[in-house]
Scaffold this active site. Structure first.
Site, PDB file in Angstrom:
ATOM      1  N   ASP A 207       0.819  -1.197   0.000  1.00 41.73           N
ATOM      2  CA  ASP A 207       0.000   0.000   0.000  1.00 41.73           C
ATOM      3  C   ASP A 207       0.866   1.265   0.000  1.00 41.73           C
ATOM      4  O   ASP A 207       1.848   1.336   0.749  1.00 41.73           O
ATOM      5  CB  ASP A 207      -0.862  -0.040   1.284  1.00 41.73           C
ATOM      6  CG  ASP A 207      -2.012   0.941   1.268  1.00 41.73           C
ATOM      7  OD1 ASP A 207      -2.848   0.872   0.360  1.00 41.73           O
ATOM      8  OD2 ASP A 207      -2.079   1.778   2.200  1.00 41.73           O
ATOM      9  N   GLU A 270       1.958  -0.089  -4.831  1.00 43.57           N
ATOM     10  CA  GLU A 270       0.892   0.843  -5.239  1.00 43.57           C
ATOM     11  C   GLU A 270       1.509   2.233  -5.360  1.00 43.57           C
ATOM     12  O   GLU A 270       1.941   2.816  -4.374  1.00 43.57           O
ATOM     13  CB  GLU A 270      -0.231   0.877  -4.196  1.00 43.57           C
ATOM     14  CG  GLU A 270      -1.412   1.707  -4.704  1.00 43.57           C
ATOM     15  CD  GLU A 270      -2.223   2.394  -3.614  1.00 43.57           C
ATOM     16  OE1 GLU A 270      -3.359   2.794  -3.899  1.00 43.57           O
ATOM     17  OE2 GLU A 270      -1.730   2.565  -2.477  1.00 43.57           O
TER      18      GLU A 270
HETATM   19  C1  GLC Z   1      -4.364   2.971  -0.608  1.00 44.87           C
HETATM   20  C2  GLC Z   1      -5.573   2.061  -0.626  1.00 44.87           C
HETATM   21  C3  GLC Z   1      -6.778   2.849  -0.205  1.00 44.87           C
HETATM   22  C4  GLC Z   1      -6.546   3.342   1.204  1.00 44.87           C
HETATM   23  C5  GLC Z   1      -5.249   4.135   1.296  1.00 44.87           C
HETATM   24  C6  GLC Z   1      -4.847   4.331   2.712  1.00 44.87           C
HETATM   25  O1  GLC Z   1      -4.434   3.965  -1.550  1.00 44.87           O
HETATM   26  O2  GLC Z   1      -5.720   1.482  -1.890  1.00 44.87           O
HETATM   27  O3  GLC Z   1      -7.950   2.095  -0.271  1.00 44.87           O
HETATM   28  O4  GLC Z   1      -7.620   4.148   1.599  1.00 44.87           O
HETATM   29  O5  GLC Z   1      -4.178   3.470   0.681  1.00 44.87           O
HETATM   30  O6  GLC Z   1      -4.357   3.140   3.251  1.00 44.87           O
END
Ligand code: GLC
Length: 536
Positions: A207, A270
């Site tokens: 994440d 991500e």
């Molecule tokens: C990422 C996740 C999202 C979440 C954020 C905070 O972007 O995909 O769903 O709200 O991180 O953890």
């Protein structure tokens, strides 16, 4: 090219593999409380095998007060009771592996929940954890230490009366950011990876990996002159200092080192950044993420020329030996069917025929679309904090639609979010009986991809992009596959004589042309895509 620092990945399963993202609250409930769980996923493994995916990535299921539905973790080494238990997880993993499916976990290292015991200790300056989060005094002029904003609106700093200082949270105040410059934080989080690796998981989606390191001096972010009030508040500033710092790359390489202790399981990052910055996340000599998530299909205008240019530039910018990947939808962005309407089938074909590992979002194989969430049922904290913006994520997290029984077979209880209005028509059971359904198209594409190396591992070459038509070639040795997509609502004709002299249609998005042969001239119906074999 690979070198000693980065284990060779040329034979890794995820190169030819297809990943399927499951939002566990919404896939299958086995307990009747209206919220999906791990046992529910286990009961649906045969469906996933029959769909033809290779791996599932499961969004967080760890203990959490659920302010951000699991992205606020209060214990990294357990399962929240709403999703089951560690035993359920072990059983799911064993059953998945028995079927040849891999399991990729969601690792959330940037922030914990405010209810994590580490934060409790840190705010009380206990147990050497004083420096585990990002604490600062307020600015001398009063107010927070700097101008950084939260991704969900408002300032990214909250004052903690217990400690008498501000703490930084890139997301909700209930999601304090960890201080990754502290070696003890790093060691503790690496041990979390080891905990799951010992259980046998096949990889992690990390994440917001690009935000783990922040500017050491926490300098103010500069104002973004292009911001308009229709955009999220965070974009009022350029995110120059709050993420994507140079020292993130050695840290990811260290994380890869931990994974290397257990073979070389998959590391996905991500990262929402322009392609030029994104590709840096493969790391020096490919020591970074195996797959820095590529969100370009979510961000590019759905139009032949723009898509063609985007794909070509991504391909050109990839470092040598780096493996591409593609994402069409996820739990944070509007669903593909909502974004591209009549093009949902074309979009699926594009996702599954580009070079690189695709990630398919649960429910997209049914073309699940937008769901209007009545205000009392809104659950997404971002939607609640920035109500004037179309940022709500609930509508992309609605329950999977299995059949015509109560609540679409998702749960015997009232689902935590509403189903789509057309669920009794749009569900797995119904679509399985319809040979021309989007579900069967998805299966055909996945089968074909698996059986044809040109599609799974072959090269990619742009043939044409313009006037609503995108054509590209995939090739492996003598095997040549052409993908031709009509991105418009008018029929189109294309001559393919620069490519070959005789062709056979393998798959049409209308599911009705398989086996059709033609010489040089290809007709495409409105919103039609075709996968074509080059015969000669
Ligand atoms: C990422 C996740 C999202 C979440 C954020 C905070 O972007 O995909 O769903 O709200 O991180 O953890």
């Amino acid at each position: 090219m690979t070198n000693a620092a980065a284990p060779a990945t040329s034979g890794a399963w995820w190169r030819a593999g297809v990943i399927y993202q499951i939002y566990p609250r919404s896939f299958q409930d086995s307990g009747g409380d209206g919220v999906g769980d791990l046992e529910g996923i286990r009961r649906r493994l045969d469906y996933l095998v029959s769909l033809g995916v290779d791996a599932i990535w499961i969004s967080p299921f760890y203990p959490s007060p659920m302010h951000d539905f699991g992205y606020d973790v209060s214990n990294y080494c357990d399962v929240d009771p709403i999703f089951g238990s560690l035993q359920d997880f072990d059983l799911l993993l064993a059953d998945a592996h028995w079927r040849g499916l891999k399991i990729v976990l969601d690792f959330v290292p940037n922030h914990t929940s405010i209810e994590h015991e580490w934060f409790e200790a840190s705010r009380q300056r206990r147990d050497d954890k004083s420096d585990w989060y990002i604490w600062r005094d307020g600015a001398s002029s009063g107010g927070p230490p700097n101008n950084w904003r939260s991704h969900f609106g408002g300032p990214a700093w909250s004052f903690d009366p217990v400690r008498g200082q501000y703490y930084y949270h890139a997301f909700l105040p209930q999601q304090p950011d960890l201080n990754w410059r502290n070696p003890n934080v790093k060691a503790a989080m690496f041990d979390v990876l080891r905990f799951w690796l010992r259980r046998g998981v096949d990889g992690f989606r990390v994440d917001v990996i690009s935000q783990l390191m922040k500017d050491e001096a926490l300098r103010d972010n500069p104002v973004n002159p292009h911001w308009t009030p229709l955009r999220p508040q965070i974009e009022e500033l350029e995110q120059l200092y709050s993420g994507d710092q140079a020292d993130i790359h050695p840290l990811i390489a260290e994380m890869r080192g931990v994974l290397a202790e257990y073979g070389d399981p998959l590391l996905i990052g991500e990262i929402y950044l322009p392609v030029e910055r994104l590709v840096a996340y493969y790391g020096a000599a490919l020591s970074g993420a195996h797959l820095p998530f590529n969100f370009q299909l979510l961000e590019t205008r759905w139009e032949a020329e723009s898509l063609g240019a985007m794909i070509a530039s991504y391909e050109a910018l990839l470092p040598e030996g780096a493996w591409p990947n593609w994402v069409l939808s996820n739990h944070d962005r509007p669903r593909v069917a909502t974004r591209v309407d009549a093009q949902a089938r074309v979009a699926t074909m594009l996702l599954l025929t580009l070079r690189g590992t695709p990630t398919l979002y649960y429910g997209d194989e049914l073309g699940i679309g937008h769901v209007d969430i009545p205000p009392p049922r809104i659950r997404d904290p971002w939607a609640l904090r920035e109500p004037s913006l179309p940022v709500g994520r609930d509508s992309v997290r609605t329950p999977m639609q299995w059949n015509r029984s109560a609540n679409a077979g998702f749960s015997t209880g009232e689902p935590w979010l509403p189903l789509t209005p057309d669920w009794s028509e749009r569900n797995v059971e119904r679509f399985e009986k319809d040979p021309a359904s989007l579900l069967n198209l998805t299966r055909m594409l996945l089968d074909y991809r698996r059986a044809h190396r040109s599609l799974s591992l072959g090269s990619w070459r742009l043939v044409e992009s313009g006037s609503d038509v995108l054509v590209f070639e995939r090739r492996s040795g003598e095997e040549r596959t052409i993908v031709a997509l009509n991105l418009g609502a008018a029929p189109r004709l294309r001559r393919l004589d620069s490519i070959g002299s005789s062709f056979r249609v393998a798959i049409s998005t209308y599911c009705d042309r398989t086996g059709e042969t033609f010489d040089q001239e290809l007709g495409l119906r409105p919103d039609e895509g075709v996968v074509i074999e080059v015969l000669g």
